[in-house]
Design a protein around this motif. Structure first.
Motif, PDB file in Angstrom:
ATOM      1  N   THR A 130     -15.114  39.592 -21.423  1.00 33.33           N
ATOM      2  CA  THR A 130     -15.008  40.482 -20.266  1.00 33.33           C
ATOM      3  C   THR A 130     -16.080  40.203 -19.236  1.00 33.33           C
ATOM      4  O   THR A 130     -17.159  39.686 -19.534  1.00 33.33           O
ATOM      5  N   PRO A 160     -17.303  43.102 -17.372  1.00 39.13           N
ATOM      6  CA  PRO A 160     -16.943  44.502 -17.644  1.00 39.13           C
ATOM      7  C   PRO A 160     -16.351  45.286 -16.483  1.00 39.13           C
ATOM      8  O   PRO A 160     -15.526  46.165 -16.704  1.00 39.13           O
ATOM      9  N   TYR A 213     -12.789  41.864 -14.971  1.00 43.92           N
ATOM     10  CA  TYR A 213     -11.812  41.074 -15.710  1.00 43.92           C
ATOM     11  C   TYR A 213     -11.954  41.239 -17.217  1.00 43.92           C
ATOM     12  O   TYR A 213     -13.028  41.566 -17.733  1.00 43.92           O
ATOM     13  N   ALA A 214     -10.794  40.955 -17.898  1.00 48.64           N
ATOM     14  CA  ALA A 214     -10.794  40.887 -19.361  1.00 48.64           C
ATOM     15  C   ALA A 214      -9.757  39.853 -19.770  1.00 48.64           C
ATOM     16  O   ALA A 214      -8.661  39.797 -19.205  1.00 48.64           O
ATOM     17  N   LYS A 262      -4.466  38.918 -20.175  1.00 47.83           N
ATOM     18  CA  LYS A 262      -5.560  38.934 -19.211  1.00 47.83           C
ATOM     19  C   LYS A 262      -5.210  39.934 -18.125  1.00 47.83           C
ATOM     20  O   LYS A 262      -4.045  40.254 -17.892  1.00 47.83           O
ATOM     21  N   ALA A 283      -7.628  45.373 -17.043  1.00 49.54           N
ATOM     22  CA  ALA A 283      -8.738  44.877 -17.860  1.00 49.54           C
ATOM     23  C   ALA A 283      -9.294  45.985 -18.756  1.00 49.54           C
ATOM     24  O   ALA A 283      -9.567  45.776 -19.952  1.00 49.54           O
ATOM     25  N   MET A 329      -9.394  46.131 -22.914  1.00 48.32           N
ATOM     26  CA  MET A 329     -10.606  46.420 -23.700  1.00 48.32           C
ATOM     27  C   MET A 329     -10.414  47.653 -24.581  1.00 48.32           C
ATOM     28  O   MET A 329     -10.881  47.687 -25.723  1.00 48.32           O
ATOM     29  N   VAL A 367     -15.183  42.519 -28.621  1.00 43.92           N
ATOM     30  CA  VAL A 367     -15.230  42.472 -27.157  1.00 43.92           C
ATOM     31  C   VAL A 367     -16.605  41.951 -26.751  1.00 43.92           C
ATOM     32  O   VAL A 367     -17.633  42.569 -27.080  1.00 43.92           O
ATOM     33  N   ARG A 420     -19.240  40.500 -23.721  1.00 49.41           N
ATOM     34  CA  ARG A 420     -19.519  40.503 -22.288  1.00 49.41           C
ATOM     35  C   ARG A 420     -20.018  39.113 -21.892  1.00 49.41           C
ATOM     36  O   ARG A 420     -21.161  38.741 -22.167  1.00 49.41           O
ATOM     37  N   THR A 442     -15.714  34.508 -18.489  1.00 51.03           N
ATOM     38  CA  THR A 442     -14.488  35.305 -18.308  1.00 51.03           C
ATOM     39  C   THR A 442     -13.824  34.974 -16.979  1.00 51.03           C
ATOM     40  O   THR A 442     -12.603  34.804 -16.903  1.00 51.03           O
ATOM     41  N   TYR A 461     -10.176  33.340 -16.642  1.00 49.73           N
ATOM     42  CA  TYR A 461      -9.191  34.158 -15.917  1.00 49.73           C
ATOM     43  C   TYR A 461      -8.548  33.373 -14.777  1.00 49.73           C
ATOM     44  O   TYR A 461      -7.328  33.422 -14.584  1.00 49.73           O
TER      45      TYR A 461
END
Length: 378
Positions: free
Chosen positions: A270, A272, A275-276, A294, A300, A304, A314, A316, A321, A325
């Motif tokens: 992520t 945070p 995006y994830a 994604k 996002a 999470m 998860v 960071r 990320t 992405y």
């Protein structure tokens, strides 16, 4: 000058493929009556020259058999009907080649430029055809003027050809008077046959002019206004608001399928606040880690949330990320340049799980290598 539609707009646009197909389905296609007439006349004249001798001999035999009656047959009440049926059969067999030739010519002439087409809409009654005002408009339209000019030109051309044939055949026709009866009759028939064939050839010039005109006129009638093109595009592609709603539903369905795959992920990396990315790797079935989900912003956070509910790690890792992405789509393997970084992520997750089980010391977060061309600042 471009034609105008009923609402006064000029038809300046070329007909679309859908318009052409619709016109064909309704029985509207280019046709040339002159081409059909030419085909039938030439086939008839050629057929008489080819089959005239055998046809004449067959008809002569039918006449002879019909008027010669044996004495025993005079008192047979069935003889007349039997003779009639026999004569009809012989006439049908004699005329069959000639009639088949005419049938083929008629069909070929009618479908030569428009193709073979069967449509009930072409013969269906239409109230617009019964409108007397529109009927008068058609009578005094440019098309009617063209048809009148064509008719005059046809008559004039046939007369000119007929006069030329008579001038060329004058001596031949006068010599027939000095011949015996039977040879004279044969001579007359051959002269008439060839004269008819030459007159039929005159229609070739008429058809050669009419066919391009009919193609042009048909294409011109199918032209469209700019508004008609726009309306057809909307009908074909769908209205913008409907298309937008469909795209929204498709995105929602894709997101639901994507969220269902998050619990099977090995790790979610992520940035945070933006995006994830959920990654999965099975060394037995995958050549490289695959992005199973994604998203950005609310999506996002949803990824999470689902990952934490299903005990998926998860991490960071903002730069990594962003790189994954922007360089990978859902369902794709990560690009070659990110292999090393994702391998370190998976190794770190494995070490972290061992630490939580008390089997290894706490690992330190590595510095994930990202190629410069794959880095994204936002």
């Amino acid at each position: 000058m471009a034609e105008e539609s009923d609402d006064g707009q000029e038809k300046t646009e070329e007909p679309t493929a859908r318009r052409l197909q619709k016109a064909r389905d309704e029985g509207q296609t280019a046709r040339s009556r002159e081409l059909g007439t030419m085909a039938v006349l030439l086939a008839g004249a050629g057929g008489l020259l080819m089959f005239g001798g055998s046809l004449g001999a067959a008809l002569e035999g039918i006449m002879r058999d019909s008027f010669v009656i044996e004495r025993a047959a005079i008192f047979d009440t069935r003889h007349m009907s039997v003779q009639l049926i026999q004569s009809a059969k012989e006439a049908a067999f004699a005329l069959a080649p000639f009639m088949i030739l005419l049938l083929v010519a008629a069909i070929a002439g009618s479908v030569a430029i428009g193709g073979l087409m069967v449509s009930g809409k072409a013969v269906a009654p239409k109230m617009s055809r019964m409108n007397p005002i529109k009927g008068l408009g058609r009578m005094f339209s440019m098309r009617s003027v063209v048809e009148l000019i064509k008719a005059i030109a046809k008559v004039g051309l046939v007369m000119v050809v007929a006069i030329l044939i008579l001038n060329l055949r004058t001596d031949d026709l006068l010599s027939i008077a000095e011949e015996p009866a039977v040879p004279a009759m044969v001579h007359v028939l051959w002269t008439l046959g060839w004269s008819f064939f030459l007159l039929s050839c005159a229609t070739i010039a008429i058809a050669a002019i009419d066919v391009p005109f009919q193609l042009y006129d048909h294409h011109k009638k199918l032209r469209m206004t700019k508004q008609e093109v726009k309306d057809e595009y909307k009908d074909t592609e769908g209205k913008p608001e409907v298309k937008g709603k469909i795209r929204q539903l498709q995105r929602e369905m894709a997101q639901r399928r994507m969220m269902q795959d998050v619990p099977q992920a090995d790790v979610v990396i992520t940035n945070p606040t933006h995006y994830a990315v959920a990654l999965q790797y099975d060394q037995n079935s995958m050549g490289a880690p695959v992005v199973v989900a994604k998203g950005a912003d609310q999506v996002a956070f949803k990824i999470m949330e689902i990952a934490r509910e299903h005990k998926v790690e998860v991490l960071r890792t903002p730069p990594l990320t962003r790189a994954v992405y922007h360089n990978t789509d859902v369902g794709q393997e990560i690009p070659d340049g990110l292999y090393m970084a994702i391998a370190q992520v998976l190794a770190y997750v494995f070490q972290l799980r061992q630490f939580r089980k008390g089997h290894a010391p706490k690992p330190g977060m590595p510095d994930f290598p990202i190629p410069p061309d794959m880095r994204r600042d936002l």
